[in-house]
Design a protein around this motif. Structure first.
Motif, short mmCIF file in Angstrom:
data_model
loop_
_atom_site.label_atom_id
_atom_site.label_comp_id
_atom_site.label_asym_id
_atom_site.label_seq_id
_atom_site.Cartn_x
_atom_site.Cartn_y
_atom_site.Cartn_z
N GLU A 30 0.83 -1.21 0.00
CA GLU A 30 0.00 0.00 0.00
C GLU A 30 0.86 1.26 0.00
OE1 GLU A 30 -3.46 0.13 -0.38
OE2 GLU A 30 -2.94 -1.92 -0.91
N ALA A 31 1.92 1.28 0.80
CA ALA A 31 2.80 2.45 0.87
C ALA A 31 3.54 2.65 -0.45
CB ALA A 31 3.79 2.31 2.03
N THR A 32 3.97 1.56 -1.07
CA THR A 32 4.66 1.66 -2.36
C THR A 32 3.71 2.18 -3.43
OG1 THR A 32 6.16 -0.14 -1.74
CG2 THR A 32 5.96 0.36 -4.11
N ALA A 33 2.50 1.63 -3.46
CA ALA A 33 1.50 2.09 -4.43
C ALA A 33 1.18 3.56 -4.21
CB ALA A 33 0.24 1.24 -4.32
N ASP A 34 1.03 3.96 -2.97
CA ASP A 34 0.74 5.36 -2.64
C ASP A 34 1.86 6.26 -3.13
OD1 ASP A 34 -0.48 7.64 -1.41
OD2 ASP A 34 0.75 7.33 0.36
N HIS A 35 3.10 5.88 -2.86
CA HIS A 35 4.24 6.70 -3.27
C HIS A 35 4.29 6.85 -4.80
CE1 HIS A 35 8.28 8.44 -2.81
NE2 HIS A 35 8.48 7.88 -4.00
N ILE A 36 4.15 5.73 -5.50
CA ILE A 36 4.20 5.78 -6.96
C ILE A 36 3.04 6.61 -7.50
CG2 ILE A 36 3.92 4.37 -9.05
CD1 ILE A 36 5.61 2.21 -7.54
N ASN A 37 1.86 6.43 -6.95
CA ASN A 37 0.69 7.19 -7.39
C ASN A 37 0.88 8.70 -7.18
OD1 ASN A 37 -2.11 7.31 -8.34
ND2 ASN A 37 -2.52 8.03 -6.28
N MET A 38 1.47 9.06 -6.05
CA MET A 38 1.62 10.49 -5.72
C MET A 38 2.77 11.18 -6.46
SD MET A 38 -0.76 11.37 -3.60
CE MET A 38 -0.09 12.92 -3.07
N PHE A 39 3.86 10.46 -6.70
CA PHE A 39 5.07 11.12 -7.14
C PHE A 39 5.53 10.79 -8.55
CE2 PHE A 39 5.41 11.08 -2.46
CZ PHE A 39 5.35 12.45 -2.26
N TRP A 40 5.02 9.76 -9.15
CA TRP A 40 5.47 9.42 -10.50
C TRP A 40 4.62 10.13 -11.54
CZ3 TRP A 40 7.35 3.83 -11.74
CH2 TRP A 40 8.39 3.49 -10.87
N ASP A 41 5.29 10.58 -12.57
CA ASP A 41 4.64 11.19 -13.72
C ASP A 41 3.73 10.16 -14.40
OD1 ASP A 41 4.87 11.58 -16.85
OD2 ASP A 41 5.22 13.55 -15.93
N PRO A 42 2.59 10.58 -14.96
CA PRO A 42 1.70 9.63 -15.64
C PRO A 42 2.40 8.81 -16.73
CG PRO A 42 0.58 11.72 -15.34
CD PRO A 42 2.02 11.93 -14.91
N GLU A 71 -6.89 0.96 -8.72
CA GLU A 71 -7.06 1.11 -7.28
C GLU A 71 -6.16 2.24 -6.79
OE1 GLU A 71 -6.72 -2.58 -5.10
OE2 GLU A 71 -7.38 -3.68 -6.90
N ILE A 72 -6.74 3.18 -6.06
CA ILE A 72 -5.99 4.31 -5.53
C ILE A 72 -5.89 4.13 -4.02
CG2 ILE A 72 -5.87 6.82 -5.30
CD1 ILE A 72 -5.66 5.74 -8.21
N PRO A 73 -4.69 3.89 -3.51
CA PRO A 73 -4.55 3.65 -2.06
C PRO A 73 -4.69 4.94 -1.26
CG PRO A 73 -2.41 3.73 -3.10
CD PRO A 73 -3.43 3.82 -4.21
N ALA A 74 -5.11 4.78 -0.02
CA ALA A 74 -5.11 5.91 0.90
C ALA A 74 -3.67 6.28 1.20
CB ALA A 74 -5.84 5.52 2.19
N HIS A 75 -3.45 7.51 1.63
CA HIS A 75 -2.10 7.93 1.99
C HIS A 75 -1.60 7.04 3.13
CE1 HIS A 75 -2.26 11.17 -0.76
NE2 HIS A 75 -3.17 11.84 -0.10
N GLN A 76 -0.37 6.58 2.99
CA GLN A 76 0.18 5.62 3.93
C GLN A 76 1.26 6.18 4.84
OE1 GLN A 76 -1.04 2.34 4.00
NE2 GLN A 76 -2.55 3.31 2.69
N THR A 77 1.95 7.18 4.39
CA THR A 77 3.07 7.71 5.17
C THR A 77 3.01 9.23 5.19
OG1 THR A 77 4.60 7.96 3.32
CG2 THR A 77 4.52 5.80 4.36
#
Length: 94
Positions: A30-42, A71-77
């Motif tokens: 979940e934390a990895t998915a959140d990080h990639i979703n938030m910070f990686w360019d489309p 699936e969009i994870p909730a913020h984890q960290t």
């Protein structure tokens, strides 16, 4: 897509996953998915979603699969929590 680009994205995804693996598999995914979703360019996400998970750690692969399915994870960290306008001292950035 250049071979070196996808190799770089795989390496980055694996490094992110490795940083979170101490949390246990489920939370690290979940934390990895959140990080990639938030910070990686489309464009980066599009490339790795189409890669099939080759050379990814189990955590990174599960995170990528989750995101690729929409699936969009909730913020984890705290690293992915941002201050509200004029709010100070609430994120790890200061």
């Amino acid at each position: 897509m250049s071979g070196s680009t996808i190799e770089t994205l795989r390496r980055m995804a694996n490094q992110i996953a490795r940083n979170f693996e101490i949390m246990g598999h489920v939370d690290a995914v979940e934390a990895t998915a959140d990080h990639i979703n938030m910070f990686w360019d489309p464009r980066m996400k599009k490339q790795i979603f189409g890669d099939g998970g080759q050379d990814l750690s189990p955590i990174a692969k599960a995170a990528i699969e989750e995101l690729a399915q929409g699936e969009i994870p909730a913020h984890q960290t705290r690293a992915t929590e941002f201050n509200a306008v004029d709010d100070i001292g609430q994120s790890d950035a200061g």
